[in-house]
Design an enzyme around this catalytic site. Structure first.
Site, PDB file in Angstrom:
ATOM      1  N   GLU A 241       1.720   8.302 -13.588  1.00 16.55           N
ATOM      2  CA  GLU A 241       0.443   8.997 -13.697  1.00 16.55           C
ATOM      3  C   GLU A 241       0.658  10.495 -13.921  1.00 16.55           C
ATOM      4  OE1 GLU A 241      -2.473   8.258 -10.698  1.00 16.55           O
ATOM      5  OE2 GLU A 241      -1.860   6.176 -10.377  1.00 16.55           O
TER       6      GLU A 241
ATOM      7  N   THR B  57       2.942   8.614  -2.082  1.00 14.44           N
ATOM      8  CA  THR B  57       2.623   9.012  -3.450  1.00 14.44           C
ATOM      9  C   THR B  57       3.537  10.179  -3.774  1.00 14.44           C
ATOM     10  OG1 THR B  57       0.300   8.414  -3.081  1.00 14.44           O
ATOM     11  CG2 THR B  57       0.791   9.791  -5.002  1.00 14.44           C
TER      12      THR B  57
ATOM     13  N   GLN C 161      -1.942  -4.837  -1.441  1.00 18.44           N
ATOM     14  CA  GLN C 161      -3.139  -4.325  -2.117  1.00 18.44           C
ATOM     15  C   GLN C 161      -4.133  -5.435  -2.460  1.00 18.44           C
ATOM     16  OE1 GLN C 161      -2.182  -2.267  -5.772  1.00 18.44           O
ATOM     17  NE2 GLN C 161      -4.311  -2.020  -6.370  1.00 18.44           N
TER      18      GLN C 161
ATOM     19  N   ASP D   9       2.349   6.742  -8.216  1.00 24.53           N
ATOM     20  CA  ASP D   9       1.458   6.140  -7.219  1.00 24.53           C
ATOM     21  C   ASP D   9       2.036   4.787  -6.806  1.00 24.53           C
ATOM     22  OD1 ASP D   9      -0.791   5.578  -5.663  1.00 24.53           O
ATOM     23  OD2 ASP D   9      -1.846   4.673  -7.357  1.00 24.53           O
TER      24      ASP D   9
ATOM     25  N   LYS E  14      -1.343   1.338  -0.973  1.00 22.97           N
ATOM     26  CA  LYS E  14      -1.052   2.590  -1.678  1.00 22.97           C
ATOM     27  C   LYS E  14      -0.683   3.737  -0.725  1.00 22.97           C
ATOM     28  CE  LYS E  14      -2.994   1.509  -5.898  1.00 22.97           C
ATOM     29  NZ  LYS E  14      -2.401   1.774  -7.229  1.00 22.97           N
TER      30      LYS E  14
ATOM     31  N   TYR F 254      -8.713   5.861 -12.628  1.00 28.38           N
ATOM     32  CA  TYR F 254      -8.388   4.544 -13.234  1.00 28.38           C
ATOM     33  C   TYR F 254      -8.769   4.672 -14.699  1.00 28.38           C
ATOM     34  CZ  TYR F 254      -8.570  -0.700 -12.953  1.00 28.38           C
ATOM     35  OH  TYR F 254      -8.357  -2.066 -13.078  1.00 28.38           O
TER      36      TYR F 254
ATOM     37  N   HIS G 128      -4.679   0.115 -19.420  1.00 29.36           N
ATOM     38  CA  HIS G 128      -4.276  -0.338 -18.082  1.00 29.36           C
ATOM     39  C   HIS G 128      -5.370  -1.195 -17.442  1.00 29.36           C
ATOM     40  CE1 HIS G 128      -2.750  -0.398 -14.012  1.00 29.36           C
ATOM     41  NE2 HIS G 128      -3.810   0.242 -13.569  1.00 29.36           N
TER      42      HIS G 128
ATOM     43  N   ARG H 251      -8.500 -11.420 -13.939  1.00 38.06           N
ATOM     44  CA  ARG H 251      -9.870 -11.921 -14.091  1.00 38.06           C
ATOM     45  C   ARG H 251      -9.984 -12.729 -15.367  1.00 38.06           C
ATOM     46  NH1 ARG H 251     -10.784  -6.555 -12.431  1.00 38.06           N
ATOM     47  NH2 ARG H 251     -11.144  -5.987 -14.606  1.00 38.06           N
TER      48      ARG H 251
ATOM     49  N   ASP I 179      -7.502   9.287  -6.693  1.00 40.50           N
ATOM     50  CA  ASP I 179      -6.826   8.612  -7.793  1.00 40.50           C
ATOM     51  C   ASP I 179      -7.868   7.947  -8.689  1.00 40.50           C
ATOM     52  OD1 ASP I 179      -4.473   8.052  -9.134  1.00 40.50           O
ATOM     53  OD2 ASP I 179      -4.258   6.094  -8.194  1.00 40.50           O
TER      54      ASP I 179
ATOM     55  N   GLU J 282       3.634   3.439 -10.423  1.00 44.00           N
ATOM     56  CA  GLU J 282       2.558   3.717 -11.382  1.00 44.00           C
ATOM     57  C   GLU J 282       2.798   5.106 -11.948  1.00 44.00           C
ATOM     58  OE1 GLU J 282      -1.363   3.119  -9.687  1.00 44.00           O
ATOM     59  OE2 GLU J 282      -1.237   0.950 -10.040  1.00 44.00           O
TER      60      GLU J 282
ATOM     61  N   GLU K  35       2.077  -4.529 -15.247  1.00 46.70           N
ATOM     62  CA  GLU K  35       1.821  -4.798 -16.668  1.00 46.70           C
ATOM     63  C   GLU K  35       3.105  -5.156 -17.421  1.00 46.70           C
ATOM     64  OE1 GLU K  35      -1.249  -1.903 -18.507  1.00 46.70           O
ATOM     65  OE2 GLU K  35      -0.549  -0.943 -16.676  1.00 46.70           O
TER      66      GLU K  35
ATOM     67  N   ARG L 183       1.798  -4.510  -4.347  1.00 47.94           N
ATOM     68  CA  ARG L 183       0.753  -5.342  -4.962  1.00 47.94           C
ATOM     69  C   ARG L 183       0.267  -6.470  -4.063  1.00 47.94           C
ATOM     70  NH1 ARG L 183      -0.978  -1.745  -8.528  1.00 47.94           N
ATOM     71  NH2 ARG L 183       0.576  -1.247 -10.121  1.00 47.94           N
TER      72      ARG L 183
END
Lengths: 427, 427
Positions: free
Chosen positions: B196, B252, B235, B228, B248, B120, B125, B134, B118, B194, B366, B232
């Site tokens: 994807e 999937t 994770q 995916d 995860k 990123y 995102h 952060r 997978d 997710e 998000e 959270r």
């Protein structure tokens, strides 16, 4: 005692009986399952057809996949049968002609690797990584004693002992460091080995159901030695935030011989005390219906495997597996606690095995303190990391019955030079 | 035009011809390869035996594995043949009786998943993750624009559209936070989707050899949609330092229909400009012998796929794939640049597809800013994360010939309640 003449100190005597898959050197036939005995191998299909025909179809195939899937009752029955063939003089006429000298065979990948997971279960190793890279911070990540940290590796690049390992190319920050970081592309100059023990899953599990500690030996068939080759420069540039990727995925070597768990009953030792006590799914404590507390439960033992790391024939380290903080049963319970299912051929590594002493460290990163203090070898050379042409061999032994020792299959690999292609700059 | 009556706006018209594997609902037979056309499916083996016998053996099997391995020449020839069967009236007598109503079949996993990686690759995102977690630091990790960050996921828990997803249990820090951290064990309460795009490798590669950008379409067969699923809380407690694992690995989901790359030639768009320019192996620039610069080279295009995320039948987002920072060819070039080999059935996901607008975000993390601003749905309910019973459906379309649009296979999944076992505390 076998009717076969085997030195009583031989690491692959009658108490070992490791399984693998072989082809005849120079032959063109398909591979087939075999058992190792002394300096010979016994292909299983034909002899089984004559002496234990009820199991013969498990060996009418190129590797151990069917045996792995067959489950603990079959594993026990077949080990008993093979022991009987090799010890009862009455079977000698059938079995002896089938033996092949070890030197005449090539070992191939013993099973089809389904998923490969690598753990990080040695407190000595993880603490040393903290000392090297996180000076002034806590030695261990904050979650380290709560869970047995692991990640998925690349199953498709798990290779059998003897396969050359091509030095990988990749990105790393250029010198001098800039902001934003400029990178360069080059063959790794920090190629490392990691001495690990790998666990081979035989029986799968259902999606959505956790595998408790006590069921470890209902699923895990046996043990391999594992070299988790690592390119430290590639790894350290890429691994934040989503973990190791290209720094590890180029190759993982495993021994061609899989030692069944049933050969390791004399190697059971109590696990390392854990403080703080992990959650019930990792400790078995106080959970109704979980029999992890019974003395022979896999939740209650670790394995006393003594590893040796050889570089170009010279012993450089002797990592002790019995000191691992997390046990193999805990790794499996953690791996599945979210409902992730197991498949036949799943492989999981323990992470680098390192003991507390300087001659017990399982990788060059620790042995040379990230290259700061090169390792002096008996042949007069030094190493920070691996050179092209270097041969790394991992071996291990475990206690057997009556004070004997059982050998595990070795894992061997030579570093081949990087391939310069249009992907990398001219040399 | 097909002799079959299909609405010209149908997403699975003659220009799509996605492949999958099916069983007959209520039947007990094995699965078999098929192609989707309109609201019907055409099992491939029997018709191919009559009309294109030279390819029939590729379909005498339960799924697409043999087709994938057959390579680009076969992929082209078979697509031409199937198009011919469905458009030339002369073949109607043979083909029409073989068609099965879509409602009468069950789609199964279309191929055997080898390794699952997978990425990123969405800057939107990754930046949003930076904004959420952060605060005050750089939006992107320092390596983000130098390499396309990726990690290995669990191949054994890749499931086909329609498979229920059991809410996983796992560890998370207990409230209030302590030092050292005390954890609790519970079903996740931050279950996320997710959205994807997944790429399916057909032709493998040799260990030790990188796959250049320009060879992307020699290896990659086609595209699936991919959810995916992510827990959270699990994770974020586990993922430092070795990346996502149990957060995860529980499931999937991929679409049952694989859209071949050859159906997406009209979807090719220029890639997003990259600054700083990545290293030559990711840009093709200035590398002798690398033809990534030719206009039709896979190194020169992205794909204009428009995704839709539906929650309980309500459209909640429309992520645009064309805005992904890293292209699928770059992901493949990066994945292999260290010499990691490919195998038939390797699957790699793009990472969450998010656009710059609030209605283009590809995950609830998000869309709800990590639960801080619940999403209001048209049915009057709100969501921070997924509830038991929620159904998530991902769909997508791509430009086809003459202004038409091609549909990609949908990926659908319902959240099943956590299983309370002796692994988890009483409810």
């Amino acid at each position: 005692m076998s009717w076969l003449t085997i030195d009583p100190d031989h690491p692959f005597g009658i108490d070992s009986l490791a399984y693998g898959a072989i082809t005849i050197k120079g032959g063109s036939g398909p591979s087939s399952p075999a058992v190792r005995i002394g300096d010979a191998v016994l292909p299983l299909h034909q002899v089984c057809g004559k002496l234990s025909p009820e199991h013969a179809q498990l060996f009418d195939c190129p590797n151990l996949d069917r045996l792995l899937a067959a489950g603990p009752d079959s594993w026990r029955a077949i080990r008993l049968a093979v022991t009987d063939w090799l010890t009862d003089e009455r079977h000698r006429d059938i079995v002896e002609p089938a033996l092949i000298d070890l030197a005449a065979v090539e070992v191939v990948l013993p099973f089809t690797v389904a998923d490969y997971v690598d753990f990080y279960a040695s407190e000595n190793h993880a603490s040393n990584v903290g000392r090297i890279f996180r000076k002034g911070a806590a030695l261990l990540p904050p979650n380290w004693k709560n869970l047995t940290i692991g990640y998925h590796g690349r199953a498709g690049t798990v290779v059998v002992s003897g396969t050359p390992v091509v030095r990988p190319c990749g990105q790393r920050p250029a010198e001098p460091a800039t902001d934003p970081v400029e990178t360069e592309f080059a063959p790794t100059d920090r190629l490392d080995l990691e001495a690990e023990v790998g666990f081979v899953v035989g029986v799968g599990s259902e999606l959505g159901r956790a595998v408790p500690l006590a069921d470890f030996d209902q699923h895990v068939f046996g043990v391999v030695l594992l070299n988790d080759w690592s390119a430290r420069d590639i790894q350290f540039w890429e691994y934040v935030p989503l973990g190791p990727f290209l720094g590890k995925s180029f190759a993982t070597s495993i021994s061609g011989w899989v030692t069944p768990l049933s050969a390791l009953t004399h190697a059971r030792v109590p696990p390392v005390p854990q403080d703080p006590a992990p959650l019930p799914y990792l400790s078995g404590s106080g959970v109704p219906g979980d029999d992890a507390a019974r003395p022979d439960s896999p939740g209650s033992w670790n394995l006393d495997l003594r590893l040796e790391v050889h570089l170009n024939g010279q012993l450089i380290s002797q990592p002790p597996f019995a000191g691992m903080y997390w046990t193999a049963a805990q790794m499996l319970a953690h791996l599945t606690v979210n409902g992730a299912s197991l498949r036949t051929g799943d492989l999981y590594g323990s992470g680098t095995v390192s003991g507390p002493h300087p001659d017990e460290l399982g990788c060059l990163l620790e042995l040379t303190w990230n290259g700061a203090t090169p390792l002096s070898l008996p042949d007069g050379t030094t190493r920070r990391f691996l050179h092209d042409g270097d041969e790394v061999v991992l071996t291990a032994t475990a206690p057997g019955p009556g004070g004997s020792r059982i050998g595990l299959g070795e894992v061997r690999g030579v570093v081949a030079p990087a391939r310069v292609s249009n992907q990398s700059p001219p040399p």
